[in-house]
Design an enzyme around this catalytic site. Structure first.
Site, PDB file in Angstrom:
ATOM      1  N   ARG A 245       2.426 -15.175  -1.598  1.00  0.00           N
ATOM      2  CA  ARG A 245       3.291 -14.598  -2.405  1.00  0.00           C
ATOM      3  C   ARG A 245       4.237 -13.680  -1.495  1.00  0.00           C
ATOM      4  NH1 ARG A 245       0.669 -13.702  -7.396  1.00  0.00           N
ATOM      5  NH2 ARG A 245       1.389 -11.582  -7.750  1.00  0.00           N
TER       6      ARG A 245
ATOM      7  N   ARG B  57       9.575 -13.296  -6.143  1.00  0.00           N
ATOM      8  CA  ARG B  57       8.946 -14.371  -6.849  1.00  0.00           C
ATOM      9  C   ARG B  57       9.853 -14.699  -8.273  1.00  0.00           C
ATOM     10  NH1 ARG B  57       4.719 -11.242  -5.508  1.00  0.00           N
ATOM     11  NH2 ARG B  57       4.537 -10.181  -7.313  1.00  0.00           N
TER      12      ARG B  57
ATOM     13  N   THR C 112      -3.571  -3.214   3.606  1.00  0.00           N
ATOM     14  CA  THR C 112      -2.748  -4.507   3.407  1.00  0.00           C
ATOM     15  C   THR C 112      -1.524  -4.149   4.555  1.00  0.00           C
ATOM     16  OG1 THR C 112      -3.482  -4.867   1.386  1.00  0.00           O
ATOM     17  CG2 THR C 112      -1.348  -5.929   1.901  1.00  0.00           C
TER      18      THR C 112
ATOM     19  N   HIS D  83      -1.169 -13.614   1.873  1.00  0.00           N
ATOM     20  CA  HIS D  83      -1.090 -13.130   0.306  1.00  0.00           C
ATOM     21  C   HIS D  83      -1.127 -14.148  -0.390  1.00  0.00           C
ATOM     22  CE1 HIS D  83      -0.046  -8.569  -0.394  1.00  0.00           C
ATOM     23  NE2 HIS D  83      -0.074  -9.211  -1.642  1.00  0.00           N
TER      24      HIS D  83
HETATM   25  C1  LIG Z   1      -1.453 -11.299  -9.284  1.00  0.00           C
HETATM   26  C2  LIG Z   1      -2.060 -10.749  -7.778  1.00  0.00           C
HETATM   27  C3  LIG Z   1      -1.657  -9.557  -7.602  1.00  0.00           C
HETATM   28  C4  LIG Z   1      -2.248  -9.242  -6.133  1.00  0.00           C
HETATM   29  N1  LIG Z   1      -1.983  -7.902  -5.760  1.00  0.00           N
HETATM   30  C5  LIG Z   1      -2.122  -7.657  -4.665  1.00  0.00           C
HETATM   31  C6  LIG Z   1      -2.141  -6.121  -3.963  1.00  0.00           C
HETATM   32  O1  LIG Z   1      -1.930  -5.447  -4.952  1.00  0.00           O
HETATM   33  N2  LIG Z   1      -2.674  -5.787  -2.886  1.00  0.00           N
HETATM   34  C7  LIG Z   1      -2.871  -6.927  -1.855  1.00  0.00           C
HETATM   35  O2  LIG Z   1      -3.153  -6.396  -0.784  1.00  0.00           O
HETATM   36  N3  LIG Z   1      -3.065  -8.117  -2.402  1.00  0.00           N
HETATM   37  C8  LIG Z   1      -2.670  -8.479  -3.462  1.00  0.00           C
HETATM   38  N4  LIG Z   1      -2.679  -9.881  -3.980  1.00  0.00           N
HETATM   39  C9  LIG Z   1      -3.168 -11.009  -2.871  1.00  0.00           C
HETATM   40  C10 LIG Z   1      -4.570 -10.907  -3.052  1.00  0.00           C
HETATM   41  O3  LIG Z   1      -5.369  -9.935  -2.453  1.00  0.00           O
HETATM   42  C11 LIG Z   1      -4.957 -12.269  -2.087  1.00  0.00           C
HETATM   43  O4  LIG Z   1      -4.583 -12.054  -0.933  1.00  0.00           O
HETATM   44  C12 LIG Z   1      -4.602 -13.430  -2.625  1.00  0.00           C
HETATM   45  O5  LIG Z   1      -4.650 -13.596  -4.061  1.00  0.00           O
HETATM   46  C13 LIG Z   1      -5.185 -14.662  -2.113  1.00  0.00           C
HETATM   47  O6  LIG Z   1      -4.967 -15.781  -2.456  1.00  0.00           O
HETATM   48  P1  LIG Z   1      -5.461 -16.679  -3.763  1.00  0.00           P
HETATM   49  O7  LIG Z   1      -5.030 -16.089  -4.819  1.00  0.00           O
HETATM   50  O8  LIG Z   1      -5.042 -18.267  -3.707  1.00  0.00           O
HETATM   51  O9  LIG Z   1      -6.993 -16.603  -3.645  1.00  0.00           O
HETATM   52  C14 LIG Z   1      -2.557 -10.176  -5.065  1.00  0.00           C
HETATM   53  C15 LIG Z   1      -2.554 -11.391  -5.601  1.00  0.00           C
HETATM   54  C16 LIG Z   1      -2.292 -11.683  -6.863  1.00  0.00           C
HETATM   55  C17 LIG Z   1      -2.487 -13.103  -6.951  1.00  0.00           C
END
Ligand SMILES: Cc1cc2nc3c(=O)[nH]c(=O)nc-3n(C[C@H](O)[C@H](O)[C@H](O)COP(=O)(O)O)c2cc1C
Length: 378
Positions: free
Chosen positions: A279, A165, A156, A276
């Site tokens: 986020r 957030r 990542t 992401h």
């Molecule tokens: C609750 C949550 C925790 C996440 N934690 C990580 C993480 O630890 N590492 C990471 O690379 N991406 C993380 N992501 C991002 C996801 O891998 C991904 O990029 C994202 O959820 C895609 O968008 P979507 O939720 O609209 O499908 C997280 C996403 C969410 C919703």
């Protein structure tokens, strides 16, 4: 799960079954959530060409992802703290993905450890790495992923600085949680969730256990993690990871064509066009908007995946039409997990598969490789 007809239904159930702090942690985005909204809005603006009287009796969603067969062009994205959405959440999600024939990515910041997952499933899974300041620890994590026979490493690259957030701050969403009367009442009103989490293998960051000498204390672990995000991170660190990890490497979190061109030179097999899930950088453009330019620049050299905003098979079709080879989903399956554990994740995958098959049929398409921009209305 008979009356669950779309991902939004799973989201509603997730909201009812899981304490608010954890639901919001999954559901919400950074700052004003402009990018979170843009991901959905821009996908929904893309319209299909309806085609009729084309034989579509032999539709087939199968494809390859990083050279391996997959039942459909979908991957479960790394999501931190899945074990707080449902006890042993990472194991449930991995099992559902493997039964459906698609890859699951375990996050560094998971509750179950790499070894917990390896012991609970039969097939290889992917591991997601955050490069933190303590490079000795990162090297040991990579070695653990090698020992667990993980079949890809997802690095990542968009987490160097952590965005805010608002909901997490308002909800006291820390690990361990900040307690308040309303939070205690909320937890008490979700007994099935509490029982599931209490029966789970762990309630802490599984991959860190044993690393902080002399303490398994979750507060100590959390403050160690927050001190570990590394603003010095740069392309040399990607080279360092490349030299240690012998297998397939995926860079996740690329939104800019210049970064994609650098990524194509670093020995990675694939990149994920991603913000992401809205986020991180609020005000960044949606992933789907960034996709065509990146595919044009490096699509012939690397496999291009996309995430952020995918909630349906129609969305997968849109991304494939604009040049992605596969999509990752984060929230769509996390809602399934919160709604119903492994069965909920299986439902999320099945809903998306069925929607994709229907969309292909109504656009006159039989095979994944036939999907390109000719399926789109201009
Ligand atoms: C609750 C949550 C925790 C996440 N934690 C990580 C993480 O630890 N590492 C990471 O690379 N991406 C993380 N992501 C991002 C996801 O891998 C991904 O990029 C994202 O959820 C895609 O968008 P979507 O939720 O609209 O499908 C997280 C996403 C969410 C919703």
């Amino acid at each position: 799960m008979k009356h669950i007809t779309c991902i939004e239904d799973l989201r509603e159930l997730h909201k009812r079954r899981v304490p608010r702090a954890f639901f919001d942690y999954a559901d919400r985005g950074s700052n004003a959530e402009e990018t979170l909204r843009a991901n959905r809005d821009d996908l929904q603006r893309i319209k299909f060409r309806q085609r009729i009287l084309v034989e579509v009796s032999k539709r087939d969603l199968s494809t390859t992802i990083l050279g391996e067969g997959a039942s459909m062009p979908l991957i479960l994205a790394p999501v931190g703290l899945l074990g707080m959405q449902h006890g042993d959440g990472e194991i449930h999600a991995c099992r559902a993905a493997q039964s459906a024939g698609i890859p699951f990515t375990l996050a560094t910041m998971s509750i179950c450890s790499i070894e917990d997952i390896a012991a609970a499933v039969d097939k290889p899974f992917w591991f997601q790495l955050n490069v933190m300041k303590d490079r000795g620890f990162i090297k040991s994590l990579i070695e653990r992923a090698i020992a667990a026979k993980c079949s890809a490493l997802v690095l990542t690259v968009d987490l160097q600085v952590i965005a805010q957030r608002h909901a997490d701050i308002k909800n006291g969403m820390t690990v361990p949680p900040e307690w308040s009367l309303s939070k205690i009442l909320d937890f008490a009103s979700k007994p099935a969730w509490v029982a599931g989490v209490l029966h789970g293998k762990r309630r802490t960051f599984g991959n860190l256990v044993g690393h902080l000498k002399g303490t398994e204390d979750i507060t100590a672990m959390s403050s160690w993690i927050s001190s570990q995000f590394d603003t010095t991170l740069n392309w040399k660190d990607v080279e360092w990871v490349r030299a240690i990890w012998p297998g397939k490497l995926v860079l996740k979190g690329i939104l800019d064509v210049e970064d994609a061109e650098l990524a194509a030179k670093c020995g990675a097999q694939a990149l994920v066009v991603s913000n992401h899930g809205g986020r991180q950088l609020d005000g960044a453009r949606s992933s789907i908007k960034a996709l065509p330019e990146i595919v044009g620049a490096v699509g012939a050299k690397m496999e291009i995946m996309l995430d952020s905003g995918i909630r349906s098979g129609q969305d997968v079709m849109r991304a494939l039409a604009l040049g992605a080879k596969s999509c990752m989903i984060g929230r769509a399956y996390t809602h399934g997990l919160g709604a119903g554990g492994e069965a909920g994740v299986a439902k999320a995958i099945d809903l998306i598969a069925r929607e994709l098959a229907t969309t292909m049929g109504l656009c006159g398409i039989n095979k994944i490789r036939e999907i390109d921009d000719r399926v789109l209305a201009v």
